[in-house]
Design a protein around this motif. Structure first.
Motif, PDB file in Angstrom:
ATOM      1  N   ALA A  18       0.865  -1.194   0.000  1.00 34.25           N
ATOM      2  CA  ALA A  18       0.000   0.000   0.000  1.00 34.25           C
ATOM      3  C   ALA A  18       0.890   1.228   0.000  1.00 34.25           C
ATOM      4  CB  ALA A  18      -0.913   0.000   1.211  1.00 34.25           C
ATOM      5  N   ASN A  19       0.697   2.084  -0.984  1.00 29.94           N
ATOM      6  CA  ASN A  19       1.505   3.300  -1.112  1.00 29.94           C
ATOM      7  C   ASN A  19       0.600   4.509  -0.913  1.00 29.94           C
ATOM      8  OD1 ASN A  19       4.276   2.287  -2.290  1.00 29.94           O
ATOM      9  ND2 ASN A  19       2.672   1.207  -3.404  1.00 29.94           N
ATOM     10  N   LEU A  20       0.795   5.207   0.189  1.00 29.09           N
ATOM     11  CA  LEU A  20      -0.061   6.341   0.518  1.00 29.09           C
ATOM     12  C   LEU A  20       0.710   7.641   0.305  1.00 29.09           C
ATOM     13  CD1 LEU A  20      -0.796   3.840   2.684  1.00 29.09           C
ATOM     14  CD2 LEU A  20      -2.495   5.533   3.341  1.00 29.09           C
ATOM     15  N   PRO A  21       0.231   8.479  -0.608  1.00 32.62           N
ATOM     16  CA  PRO A  21       0.950   9.718  -0.907  1.00 32.62           C
ATOM     17  C   PRO A  21       0.527  10.861   0.003  1.00 32.62           C
ATOM     18  CG  PRO A  21      -0.864   9.464  -2.433  1.00 32.62           C
ATOM     19  CD  PRO A  21      -0.905   8.266  -1.518  1.00 32.62           C
ATOM     20  N   CYS A  22       1.411  11.828   0.117  1.00 34.04           N
ATOM     21  CA  CYS A  22       1.129  13.030   0.903  1.00 34.04           C
ATOM     22  C   CYS A  22       1.904  14.203   0.311  1.00 34.04           C
ATOM     23  CB  CYS A  22       1.535  12.804   2.362  1.00 34.04           C
ATOM     24  SG  CYS A  22       1.248  14.229   3.431  1.00 34.04           S
ATOM     25  N   ASN A  23       1.218  15.306   0.131  1.00 31.54           N
ATOM     26  CA  ASN A  23       1.873  16.535  -0.323  1.00 31.54           C
ATOM     27  C   ASN A  23       2.004  17.509   0.836  1.00 31.54           C
ATOM     28  OD1 ASN A  23       2.291  15.923  -3.064  1.00 31.54           O
ATOM     29  ND2 ASN A  23       0.141  16.350  -3.507  1.00 31.54           N
ATOM     30  N   ILE A  47       3.199   5.621  13.444  1.00 34.22           N
ATOM     31  CA  ILE A  47       3.757   4.646  12.505  1.00 34.22           C
ATOM     32  C   ILE A  47       5.239   4.908  12.283  1.00 34.22           C
ATOM     33  CG2 ILE A  47       3.651   3.704  10.171  1.00 34.22           C
ATOM     34  CD1 ILE A  47       0.718   4.599  10.049  1.00 34.22           C
ATOM     35  N   ILE A  48       5.561   6.100  11.831  1.00 38.58           N
ATOM     36  CA  ILE A  48       6.935   6.397  11.428  1.00 38.58           C
ATOM     37  C   ILE A  48       7.093   7.898  11.276  1.00 38.58           C
ATOM     38  CG2 ILE A  48       6.551   6.326   8.924  1.00 38.58           C
ATOM     39  CD1 ILE A  48       9.127   4.554   8.744  1.00 38.58           C
ATOM     40  N   HIS A  49       8.310   8.377  11.305  1.00 36.62           N
ATOM     41  CA  HIS A  49       8.538   9.782  11.015  1.00 36.62           C
ATOM     42  C   HIS A  49       9.913   9.956  10.381  1.00 36.62           C
ATOM     43  CE1 HIS A  49      11.130   9.895  14.531  1.00 36.62           C
ATOM     44  NE2 HIS A  49      11.411  11.170  14.302  1.00 36.62           N
ATOM     45  N   GLY A  50      10.125  11.105   9.755  1.00 35.52           N
ATOM     46  CA  GLY A  50      11.410  11.390   9.131  1.00 35.52           C
ATOM     47  C   GLY A  50      11.576  12.873   8.898  1.00 35.52           C
ATOM     48  N   LEU A  51      12.818  13.260   8.700  1.00 33.52           N
ATOM     49  CA  LEU A  51      13.118  14.665   8.434  1.00 33.52           C
ATOM     50  C   LEU A  51      13.426  14.860   6.953  1.00 33.52           C
ATOM     51  CD1 LEU A  51      13.498  17.480   9.637  1.00 33.52           C
ATOM     52  CD2 LEU A  51      15.920  16.924   9.989  1.00 33.52           C
ATOM     53  N   LYS A  52      14.426  14.157   6.459  1.00 28.42           N
ATOM     54  CA  LYS A  52      14.730  14.264   5.030  1.00 28.42           C
ATOM     55  C   LYS A  52      15.211  12.943   4.432  1.00 28.42           C
ATOM     56  CE  LYS A  52      19.133  16.464   6.196  1.00 28.42           C
ATOM     57  NZ  LYS A  52      19.979  17.654   5.957  1.00 28.42           N
ATOM     58  N   ASN A  53      15.684  12.056   5.276  1.00 30.47           N
ATOM     59  CA  ASN A  53      16.113  10.759   4.773  1.00 30.47           C
ATOM     60  C   ASN A  53      14.954   9.771   4.778  1.00 30.47           C
ATOM     61  OD1 ASN A  53      18.797  11.638   4.554  1.00 30.47           O
ATOM     62  ND2 ASN A  53      19.136  11.199   6.732  1.00 30.47           N
ATOM     63  N   ASN A  54      15.027   8.790   3.914  1.00 32.02           N
ATOM     64  CA  ASN A  54      14.040   7.722   3.927  1.00 32.02           C
ATOM     65  C   ASN A  54      14.203   6.919   5.222  1.00 32.02           C
ATOM     66  OD1 ASN A  54      13.294   8.615   1.389  1.00 32.02           O
ATOM     67  ND2 ASN A  54      14.511   7.075   0.327  1.00 32.02           N
ATOM     68  N   GLU A  55      13.102   6.440   5.729  1.00 29.67           N
ATOM     69  CA  GLU A  55      13.121   5.706   6.981  1.00 29.67           C
ATOM     70  C   GLU A  55      12.347   4.392   6.835  1.00 29.67           C
ATOM     71  OE1 GLU A  55      14.833   6.673   9.561  1.00 29.67           O
ATOM     72  OE2 GLU A  55      15.253   8.768   9.039  1.00 29.67           O
ATOM     73  N   THR A  56      12.761   3.412   7.595  1.00 25.02           N
ATOM     74  CA  THR A  56      12.062   2.127   7.618  1.00 25.02           C
ATOM     75  C   THR A  56      12.034   1.601   9.037  1.00 25.02           C
ATOM     76  OG1 THR A  56      12.690   1.552   5.343  1.00 25.02           O
ATOM     77  CG2 THR A  56      12.101  -0.265   6.793  1.00 25.02           C
ATOM     78  N   ASN A  57      10.896   1.061   9.414  1.00 23.66           N
ATOM     79  CA  ASN A  57      10.807   0.344  10.685  1.00 23.66           C
ATOM     80  C   ASN A  57       9.989  -0.919  10.468  1.00 23.66           C
ATOM     81  OD1 ASN A  57       8.104   1.114  10.733  1.00 23.66           O
ATOM     82  ND2 ASN A  57       8.433   2.759  12.213  1.00 23.66           N
ATOM     83  N   SER A  61       7.656   1.875   5.602  1.00 27.67           N
ATOM     84  CA  SER A  61       8.749   2.680   5.072  1.00 27.67           C
ATOM     85  C   SER A  61       8.219   4.056   4.721  1.00 27.67           C
ATOM     86  CB  SER A  61       9.370   2.032   3.833  1.00 27.67           C
ATOM     87  OG  SER A  61       9.988   0.813   4.150  1.00 27.67           O
ATOM     88  N   LEU A  62       9.065   5.048   4.880  1.00 32.50           N
ATOM     89  CA  LEU A  62       8.716   6.418   4.552  1.00 32.50           C
ATOM     90  C   LEU A  62       9.714   6.923   3.521  1.00 32.50           C
ATOM     91  CD1 LEU A  62       7.225   9.103   4.962  1.00 32.50           C
ATOM     92  CD2 LEU A  62       8.699   9.530   6.936  1.00 32.50           C
ATOM     93  N   ILE A  63       9.194   7.333   2.389  1.00 26.28           N
ATOM     94  CA  ILE A  63      10.017   7.885   1.323  1.00 26.28           C
ATOM     95  C   ILE A  63       9.717   9.375   1.215  1.00 26.28           C
ATOM     96  CG2 ILE A  63      10.674   7.716  -1.104  1.00 26.28           C
ATOM     97  CD1 ILE A  63      11.139   5.148   0.510  1.00 26.28           C
ATOM     98  N   ILE A  64      10.734  10.199   1.415  1.00 22.03           N
ATOM     99  CA  ILE A  64      10.580  11.648   1.343  1.00 22.03           C
ATOM    100  C   ILE A  64      11.349  12.144   0.119  1.00 22.03           C
ATOM    101  CG2 ILE A  64      10.931  13.849   2.548  1.00 22.03           C
ATOM    102  CD1 ILE A  64      10.981  12.274   5.179  1.00 22.03           C
ATOM    103  N   THR A  65      10.696  12.953  -0.699  1.00 20.92           N
ATOM    104  CA  THR A  65      11.374  13.469  -1.886  1.00 20.92           C
ATOM    105  C   THR A  65      12.520  14.399  -1.484  1.00 20.92           C
ATOM    106  OG1 THR A  65       9.788  15.288  -2.056  1.00 20.92           O
ATOM    107  CG2 THR A  65       9.321  13.290  -3.328  1.00 20.92           C
ATOM    108  N   SER A  71       5.790  13.078   0.280  1.00 18.67           N
ATOM    109  CA  SER A  71       6.294  11.828   0.840  1.00 18.67           C
ATOM    110  C   SER A  71       5.305  10.709   0.536  1.00 18.67           C
ATOM    111  CB  SER A  71       6.523  11.941   2.344  1.00 18.67           C
ATOM    112  OG  SER A  71       5.318  12.226   3.029  1.00 18.67           O
ATOM    113  N   THR A  72       5.776   9.481   0.715  1.00 19.51           N
ATOM    114  CA  THR A  72       4.939   8.300   0.518  1.00 19.51           C
ATOM    115  C   THR A  72       5.162   7.333   1.664  1.00 19.51           C
ATOM    116  OG1 THR A  72       5.078   8.497  -1.886  1.00 19.51           O
ATOM    117  CG2 THR A  72       4.382   6.368  -0.998  1.00 19.51           C
ATOM    118  N   LEU A  73       4.074   6.901   2.240  1.00 20.09           N
ATOM    119  CA  LEU A  73       4.137   5.854   3.254  1.00 20.09           C
ATOM    120  C   LEU A  73       3.896   4.530   2.548  1.00 20.09           C
ATOM    121  CD1 LEU A  73       4.166   5.119   6.360  1.00 20.09           C
ATOM    122  CD2 LEU A  73       1.675   5.045   6.146  1.00 20.09           C
ATOM    123  N   ILE A  74       4.741   3.562   2.824  1.00 15.00           N
ATOM    124  CA  ILE A  74       4.603   2.257   2.190  1.00 15.00           C
ATOM    125  C   ILE A  74       4.387   1.192   3.265  1.00 15.00           C
ATOM    126  CG2 ILE A  74       5.700   0.511   0.737  1.00 15.00           C
ATOM    127  CD1 ILE A  74       7.409   2.785  -0.473  1.00 15.00           C
TER     128      ILE A  74
END
Lengths: 109, 115
Positions: A18-23, A47-57, A61-65, A71-74
């Motif tokens: 599941a890929n959830l986008p956020c602007n 669930i998760i948080h990040g500043l600028k790097n991608n994060e996984t727990n 996973s959190l992908i930040i452009t 960003s996208t939560l996976i």
């Protein structure tokens, strides 16, 4: 008011990612991207948080452009128990968080 | 494991009555927050509490509301004279300020029904 934009709802097949986008185009340099979810009327769950790097727990996973404007939560292998409202929130660390309407994710069997 | 316990889980009260909602976090918490969620609506910030003082409050948090930490552990939200529109889920949340902190933990909530 919430500083993020999310689709109101999404569907995902059980077992798929599941890929959830956020602007968050107006994010400030000191603001983190947080993701929470709320299952039915339970308390929101971190669930998760990040500043600028991608994060996984263990949950996601959190992908930040690179420009941090989106960003996208996976959720790698969605299950029926992942059906919930997912909130993307930007906030300075240790500050109050403001919830928007989130994305209602339906996991389909 | 529960880190924030809220009591009661459900409270029914008559309009005009006072209610006290309780939150029992782990003792080393410094920041506390109360949020509410009216049925079908989004989660709304009410108040933040740091070092035994209100640090920020929303427009919702009017003179009818108060918060305190009377005994150094329990964290209470009081509504002095309840109105029908106070019916909602009320969530307590905590944050711990230390290295590796990773966000808020919310309690399971108190469902307040004003009749």
């Amino acid at each position: 008011d919430a500083k993020t934009t999310q689709p109101p709802s999404m569907d995902c097949a059980e077992g798929r990612a599941a890929n959830l986008p956020c602007n968050h185009s107006t994010i400030s340099g000191n603001e983190y991207v947080y993701w929470y979810r709320q299952i039915h009327s339970q308390g929101p769950q971190y669930i998760i948080h990040g500043l600028k790097n991608n994060e996984t727990n263990e949950m996601a996973s959190l992908i930040i452009t690179e420009d941090r404007k989106s960003s996208t939560l996976i959720l790698p292998h969605a299950t029926l128990r992942d059906t919930a409202v997912y909130y993307c929130i930007v906030s300075p660390r240790d500050d109050k968080i403001i919830f928007g309407k989130g994305t209602r994710l339906h996991i389909l069997p | 494991e529960p880190e924030v316990t809220q009591t009661p889980s459900h409270q029914v009260t008559q309009m005009g009555q006072e209610v006290i909602l309780r939150c029992v976090p782990i003792s080393n918490h410094l920041y506390f927050y109360w949020y509410r969620q009216i049925l079908g609506q989004k989660v709304e910030f009410l108040v933040s509490f740091y070092n035994n003082e209100i640090s920020e409050k929303s427009e919702i948090f009017d003179d009818q509301f108060s918060v305190e930490r009377p005994d150094g552990s329990n964290f209470t939200l009081k509504i002095r004279s309840t109105k029908l529109e106070d019916s909602a889920m009320y969530f307590c949340a905590r944050i711990v300020v230390q290295a590796g902190d990773y966000g808020y933990t919310f309690g399971s909530g108190t469902r307040l029904t004003v009749v």
